[in-house]
Design a protein around this motif. Structure first.
Motif: not given
Length: 120
Positions: A2, A20, A32, A46, A59, A75, A77
């Protein structure tokens, strides 16, 4: 892996958006850790489950004392080493949700932006 989006480099606020980077080849988990700089802290798990047929990323909700975090966080990805024809889908609390996906052929990376997610 991340990474926080650089929205407040001079302060110590926790970020509202994360990027991430995910790599194929095995299952994995990242925790995290975030804190308020004093005494409260929380962890957002995660998790990645990978096989040649499917790649699932979760997540999870933040755990701990999290009242210092933003109400919702974003987020993005980055799935590395993936082909353009890959089908992606997302669920939130068991329901399908829309997402934005962009493929970068030079990096063989699929960038997926999840809808804003509540902290817990």
């Amino acid at each position: 892996m991340p990474l926080a989006v650089p929205d407040n480099w001079s302060g110590t606020d926790n970020p509202q958006a994360f990027t991430v980077h995910l790599f194929p080849g095995c299952d994995n988990e990242f925790l995290l850790y975030e804190d308020d700089g004093l005494s409260a802290s929380c962890i957002t798990p995660i998790r990645q489950a990978w096989s040649a047929q499917a790649w699932q990323v979760t997540v999870a909700d933040a755990e701990g004392v999290c009242d210092f975090l933003a109400d919702k966080r974003l987020f993005e990805l980055h799935f590395r080493g993936i082909v353009a024809e890959t089908t992606v889908m997302a669920t939130l609390d068991g329901d399908s949700v829309p997402l934005t996906a962009v493929y970068d052929p030079e990096r063989a990376t699929l960038k997926v932006t999840l809808p804003a997610k509540g902290v817990g």
